[in-house]
Design an enzyme around this catalytic site. Structure first.
Site, PDB file in Angstrom:
ATOM      1  N   TYR A   1     -13.294 -29.766 -11.200  1.00 53.30           N
ATOM      2  CA  TYR A   1     -14.717 -29.568 -10.940  1.00 53.30           C
ATOM      3  C   TYR A   1     -15.182 -30.723 -10.065  1.00 53.30           C
ATOM      4  CZ  TYR A   1     -15.002 -26.202 -14.839  1.00 53.30           C
ATOM      5  OH  TYR A   1     -14.837 -25.133 -15.684  1.00 53.30           O
TER       6      TYR A   1
ATOM      7  N   PHE B   1     -19.017 -18.245 -18.333  1.00 51.60           N
ATOM      8  CA  PHE B   1     -19.794 -17.336 -17.471  1.00 51.60           C
ATOM      9  C   PHE B   1     -20.615 -16.330 -18.269  1.00 51.60           C
ATOM     10  CE2 PHE B   1     -17.277 -17.465 -13.198  1.00 51.60           C
ATOM     11  CZ  PHE B   1     -17.748 -18.753 -12.997  1.00 51.60           C
TER      12      PHE B   1
ATOM     13  N   LEU C   1     -23.717 -16.341 -19.229  1.00 52.73           N
ATOM     14  CA  LEU C   1     -25.022 -16.095 -18.620  1.00 52.73           C
ATOM     15  C   LEU C   1     -24.892 -15.696 -17.158  1.00 52.73           C
ATOM     16  CD1 LEU C   1     -27.290 -18.949 -20.056  1.00 52.73           C
ATOM     17  CD2 LEU C   1     -27.184 -16.552 -20.743  1.00 52.73           C
TER      18      LEU C   1
ATOM     19  N   PRO D   1     -27.511 -11.047 -14.136  1.00 53.26           N
ATOM     20  CA  PRO D   1     -27.781 -10.079 -13.047  1.00 53.26           C
ATOM     21  C   PRO D   1     -27.753  -8.623 -13.509  1.00 53.26           C
ATOM     22  CG  PRO D   1     -26.148 -11.719 -12.386  1.00 53.26           C
ATOM     23  CD  PRO D   1     -26.300 -11.824 -13.865  1.00 53.26           C
TER      24      PRO D   1
END
Length: 293
Positions: free
Chosen positions: A64, A222, A224, A229
């Site tokens: 990251y 992931f 949320l 969408p």
């Protein structure tokens, strides 16, 4: 923060007890999960607020940034609280063009572990997920054996897996003790084909059932990012009923759906972080959960 605790590696000699609501650091990086955060002071403040609010499970990875979240964690929190579990991932790397590639040969994994130890200022990584990334020509068993070898050497306390199919999980459990599973999972990702690896369905419910059977925490990533969408009127209805946001109801659903789920919502916004925390206070009734089914 109103949440229960969960036991990690409960069958081992070194079980861990953490609050069942953690924090994922991926969003603390710059655009494209690359480089320094747009607001470094706010990123450091979020990490400090994790501890102040009782969060003692933080998820990171040395790819990251690269190395950005690990360095932020060390800067904000070192020396670490005794009960803090920092969970990292190995098995992937980034190219200069920001693409994601497998980095899962035994020597790659060893290099990644050493890098995590250095950047996090640790002598032993408490929990490490081996992350499966598509496109690898390295057998899954070979990578897992390297993980268990480093566990025997003392570099790793507990081994977990990430982005695995049910078949992968069975293979890993046959090789050694699997402490945790980190897979894509959420209200909108339970039955659909999420990712394809080795021709197997990566759908969440089968993996969750295996985790529940073997008392292995499932850490959804992931949850949320993928759910929000996909507008679901059921979520909107329950959100209105509880005077909450749809994001908060998605998180509350995870907490109520199974006692073996450990959510780790991530954000680079202190305001969103505080909103996510409030999801732990939402009490969904049996009728609410049946409606959301």
């Amino acid at each position: 923060m109103n949440t229960q605790e969960i036991i990690i590696a409960g069958q081992s000699k070194n079980p861990l007890k953490v609050k069942r609501f953690g924090y994922g650091t991926m969003r603390l990086t710059g655009a494209g999960i690359w480089g320094e955060p747009a607001n470094r002071p706010e990123a450091l403040q979020i990490l400090k607020q994790c501890i102040k609010n009782g969060i003692n499970f933080i998820d990171t990875a040395d790819y990251y940034g690269e190395d950005v979240t690990n360095r932020l964690i060390a800067e904000a929190l070192y020396p670490y609280p005794a009960d803090l579990v920092i969970c990292t991932k190995v098995g992937g790397a980034r190219r200069p063009d920001k693409s994601w590639i497998p980095f899962n040969r035994p020597e790659n994994l060893r290099s990644s572990i050493d890098n995590n130890l250095r950047t996090l200022k640790l002598e032993q990584v408490t929990l490490v997920h081996f992350r499966v990334i598509a496109g690898s020509d390295v057998p899954f068993k070979e990578s897992m054996q390297a993980m268990f070898d480093m566990q025997k050497e003392g570099k790793i306390l507990h081994v977990g897996v990430s982005n695995v199919s049910p078949g992968d999980l069975l293979t890993a459990m046959a090789m050694g003790n699997i402490a945790t599973v980190e897979n894509m999972y959420g209200h909108a990702q339970r039955t659909s084909i999420q990712l394809v690896h080795g021709g197997e369905n990566m759908g969440g419910e089968e993996v969750l059932a295996m985790c529940e059977e073997h008392e292995i925490p499932l850490i959804p990533y992931f949850s949320l990012f993928q759910s929000m969408p996909r507008k679901d009127e059921r979520i909107a209805t329950i959100a209105k009923k509880h005077n909450a946001s749809e994001a908060q109801v998605n998180l509350a659903w995870l907490l109520h759906h199974s006692p073996w789920i450990l959510p780790i919502p991530g954000t680079s916004s202190l305001r969103h972080f505080e909103e996510n925390l409030k999801a732990t206070e939402i009490q969904l009734s049996e009728e609410d959960m049946a409606f959301l089914k």
